[in-house]
Write an enzyme that holds these catalytic residues in place. Structure first.
Site, PDB file in Angstrom:
ATOM      1  N   ILE A   1       0.888  -1.168   0.000  1.00 36.80           N
ATOM      2  CA  ILE A   1       0.000   0.000   0.000  1.00 36.80           C
ATOM      3  C   ILE A   1       0.925   1.216   0.000  1.00 36.80           C
ATOM      4  O   ILE A   1       1.914   1.249   0.726  1.00 36.80           O
ATOM      5  CB  ILE A   1      -0.934  -0.029   1.235  1.00 36.80           C
ATOM      6  N   SER A   2       0.602   2.201  -0.851  1.00 38.17           N
ATOM      7  CA  SER A   2       1.481   3.362  -0.995  1.00 38.17           C
ATOM      8  C   SER A   2       1.487   4.214   0.281  1.00 38.17           C
ATOM      9  O   SER A   2       0.552   4.177   1.074  1.00 38.17           O
ATOM     10  CB  SER A   2       1.016   4.231  -2.167  1.00 38.17           C
ATOM     11  N   LYS A   3       2.588   4.986   0.446  1.00 40.70           N
ATOM     12  CA  LYS A   3       2.683   5.931   1.569  1.00 40.70           C
ATOM     13  C   LYS A   3       1.559   6.961   1.490  1.00 40.70           C
ATOM     14  O   LYS A   3       1.327   7.522   0.415  1.00 40.70           O
ATOM     15  CB  LYS A   3       3.984   6.739   1.438  1.00 40.70           C
TER      16      LYS A   3
END
Ligand code: SAH
Length: 214
Positions: free
Chosen positions: A59-61
């Site tokens: 999951i992206s930052k």
């Protein structure tokens, strides 16, 4: 966990890093990121870090999600987005954020396991304007286009031509691309009546864009 309070702190940090668009900050404060990560990682859900979501993906930052959506909104005349194509559904978190700033979100994932995970993460939220698609995002999804915005959470050596073709005139694409030395940078492409204009922005670190289904 008092998730509203920790989420607010996350949003304050994102704002301190330079994202000022109130529409983006509100969407980031509303979507419960802890619902999209495995239970063992819940206490890290509001840290500004990418986290594993299975099958080698992340999951992206949150700060990068906010930054990319703010870039898309920078050229949206109404302050909101029309139809959006997202490449890389992953766990569905960014799709949920996008659904709050866009009229329709078409989100593509090439891995069946993550497509299914996103579906089960999103089902209880009953978000009517997200369309989850199992497919190779490198081909885009012409049936949902043309898109006001295209956003990729996976980076390849170049931008697939279908993305450029499916972008509406006046629309904007934001994606990581591989640049010199194998590193990635964010690229922004605007489509105008005259053609395309491209800006290369800061270094980023995303999972690779891969073709085909798995
Ligand atoms: N936006 C996601 C981030 C997931 S990471 C989230 O909020 O969780 C990026 C995802 O892109 C991975 O799940 C990976 O499988 C997917 N991906 C990579 N290449 C792809 C392609 N050609 N088509 C669709 N998805 C792709």
């Amino acid at each position: 966990m008092d998730s509203a309070a920790v989420r607010l702190r996350m949003v304050e940090k994102i704002a301190a890093q330079g994202v000022s668009n109130p529409v983006v900050l509100r969407a980031m404060s509303e979507v419960e990121r802890h619902l999209f990560v495995d239970s063992a990682l819940v206490n890290q859900a509001y840290e500004d870090t990418s986290l594993p979501i299975g099958l080698g993906q992340t999951i992206s930052k949150p700060s990068v999600v906010a930054r990319m959506i703010a870039l898309l909104l920078d050229v949206a005349p109404s302050g909101r987005l029309g139809r959006v194509l997202e490449i890389g559904t992953g766990c569905g978190y960014q799709a949920a954020v996008l659904s709050r700033v866009a009229s329709e979100v078409y989100s593509m994932e090439r891995l069946q396991g993550l497509h299914d995970k996103a579906r089960s993460n999103l089902r209880p939220l009953r978000i009517p304007n997200i369309h989850l698609l199992l497919g190779d995002g490198m081909l885009g999804y012409p049936a949902g286009g043309p898109y006001a915005a295209i956003i990729s959470a996976a980076g390849g050596d170049q931008l697939p031509q279908p993305w450029l073709d499916q972008l509406a005139v006046g629309g904007r694409l934001v994606a990581p691309v591989v640049v010199a030395g194998g590193k990635q940078a964010l690229v922004v492409v605007d489509k105008t009546r005259q053609g395309y204009s491209q800006q290369l922005l800061e270094a980023v670190h995303f999972v690779p864009l891969k073709s085909g289904l798995a």
